[in-house]
Design a protein around this motif. Structure first.
Motif, short mmCIF file in Angstrom:
data_model
loop_
_atom_site.label_atom_id
_atom_site.label_comp_id
_atom_site.label_asym_id
_atom_site.label_seq_id
_atom_site.Cartn_x
_atom_site.Cartn_y
_atom_site.Cartn_z
N LEU A 25 10.48 26.55 60.16
CA LEU A 25 10.59 25.10 59.98
C LEU A 25 9.31 24.38 60.40
CD1 LEU A 25 14.24 24.48 61.20
CD2 LEU A 25 13.38 24.34 58.87
N MET A 26 8.70 24.83 61.49
CA MET A 26 7.52 24.15 62.00
C MET A 26 6.26 24.46 61.21
SD MET A 26 8.29 22.19 64.48
CE MET A 26 9.81 21.74 63.69
N LEU A 27 6.13 25.65 60.67
CA LEU A 27 4.90 26.06 60.00
C LEU A 27 4.97 25.99 58.48
CD1 LEU A 27 3.88 29.10 62.22
CD2 LEU A 27 3.10 26.74 62.35
N SER A 28 6.07 25.47 57.93
CA SER A 28 6.17 25.38 56.48
C SER A 28 5.26 24.26 55.96
CB SER A 28 7.60 25.13 56.05
OG SER A 28 8.03 23.87 56.52
N GLU A 29 4.80 24.42 54.76
CA GLU A 29 3.94 23.41 54.14
C GLU A 29 4.75 22.15 53.86
OE1 GLU A 29 0.66 23.69 53.56
OE2 GLU A 29 0.74 25.62 54.59
N PRO A 30 4.12 20.97 53.91
CA PRO A 30 4.86 19.72 53.65
C PRO A 30 5.45 19.67 52.24
CG PRO A 30 2.72 19.25 54.62
CD PRO A 30 2.76 20.72 54.34
N GLY A 31 4.76 20.21 51.26
CA GLY A 31 5.26 20.18 49.88
C GLY A 31 6.19 21.32 49.57
N ASP A 32 6.46 22.17 50.53
CA ASP A 32 7.31 23.34 50.32
C ASP A 32 8.76 22.89 50.28
OD1 ASP A 32 7.88 25.95 49.94
OD2 ASP A 32 7.63 26.55 52.03
N ASP A 33 9.40 23.03 49.13
CA ASP A 33 10.79 22.60 48.98
C ASP A 33 11.71 23.81 49.14
OD1 ASP A 33 13.09 21.24 48.50
OD2 ASP A 33 12.73 20.93 46.36
N ARG A 34 12.36 23.89 50.27
CA ARG A 34 13.23 25.05 50.53
C ARG A 34 14.57 24.92 49.82
NH1 ARG A 34 10.72 28.96 53.29
NH2 ARG A 34 9.20 28.19 54.74
N LEU A 35 14.88 23.77 49.27
CA LEU A 35 16.17 23.59 48.61
C LEU A 35 16.10 23.89 47.12
CD1 LEU A 35 17.32 20.32 50.42
CD2 LEU A 35 17.89 22.68 50.95
N GLU A 36 14.92 24.22 46.62
CA GLU A 36 14.77 24.51 45.20
C GLU A 36 15.45 25.84 44.89
OE1 GLU A 36 11.18 25.48 42.08
OE2 GLU A 36 10.76 24.34 43.89
N PRO A 37 16.24 25.90 43.81
CA PRO A 37 16.90 27.17 43.49
C PRO A 37 15.89 28.23 43.07
CG PRO A 37 17.25 25.56 41.75
CD PRO A 37 16.56 24.84 42.89
N ALA A 38 16.23 29.47 43.30
CA ALA A 38 15.34 30.58 42.95
C ALA A 38 15.18 30.70 41.44
CB ALA A 38 15.87 31.88 43.53
N ALA A 39 16.22 30.40 40.70
CA ALA A 39 16.16 30.48 39.24
C ALA A 39 16.97 29.32 38.68
CB ALA A 39 16.73 31.79 38.75
N LEU A 40 16.51 28.79 37.57
CA LEU A 40 17.24 27.71 36.94
C LEU A 40 18.49 28.26 36.25
CD1 LEU A 40 14.25 25.76 35.35
CD2 LEU A 40 15.56 25.18 37.39
N PRO A 41 19.60 27.57 36.36
CA PRO A 41 20.81 28.07 35.70
C PRO A 41 20.64 28.01 34.17
CG PRO A 41 21.20 25.92 36.69
CD PRO A 41 19.82 26.35 37.10
N THR A 42 21.13 29.01 33.53
CA THR A 42 21.06 29.05 32.07
C THR A 42 22.46 28.94 31.50
OG1 THR A 42 21.20 31.45 32.09
CG2 THR A 42 19.00 30.50 32.09
N ALA A 43 22.53 28.49 30.27
CA ALA A 43 23.83 28.37 29.61
C ALA A 43 24.38 29.76 29.33
CB ALA A 43 23.69 27.59 28.31
N ALA A 44 25.68 29.90 29.45
CA ALA A 44 26.30 31.19 29.18
C ALA A 44 26.19 31.49 27.69
CB ALA A 44 27.76 31.16 29.60
N VAL A 45 25.69 32.64 27.39
CA VAL A 45 25.50 33.06 26.00
C VAL A 45 26.55 34.10 25.68
CG1 VAL A 45 23.91 34.13 24.38
CG2 VAL A 45 23.04 32.64 26.17
N SER A 46 27.28 33.88 24.59
CA SER A 46 28.29 34.86 24.21
C SER A 46 27.60 36.08 23.63
CB SER A 46 29.25 34.25 23.19
OG SER A 46 28.53 33.89 22.03
#
Length: 57
Positions: A25-46
Motif C-alpha cells: 500500500l505504501m510503495l504502490s505508484e499513485p496511478g496504479d489502480d488495484r481495483l482494475e479487473p485482470a481481464a475484461l468480461p466478454t460476452a458469452a459465445v454459444s
C-alpha cells in the motif's frame, strides 16, 4: 507454555503478512489502480453448431 508455543508462529505469520500488505500500500505508484479487473468480461459465445452428422451404419 504449549499454548504460547502454538500461538507464536501464528502471530509471527500474521505480522509478516500484515507488513507485506502495508508495504504494498505504501510503495504502490499513485496511478496504479488495484481495483482494475485482470481481464475484461466478454460476452458469452454459444458454441458453433456441429458439422455434418455421422453417416448411419
Amino acid at each position: 507454555m504449549v499454548v504460547l508455543a502454538a500461538l507464536i508462529p501464528i502471530l509471527m505469520l500474521a505480522a509478516v503478512l500484515a507488513l507485506g500488505r502495508y508495504e504494498e500500500l505504501m510503495l504502490s505508484e499513485p496511478g496504479d489502480d488495484r481495483l482494475e479487473p485482470a481481464a475484461l468480461p466478454t460476452a458469452a459465445v454459444s458454441p458453433a453448431p456441429a458439422g455434418t452428422p455421422a453417416p448411419s451404419p
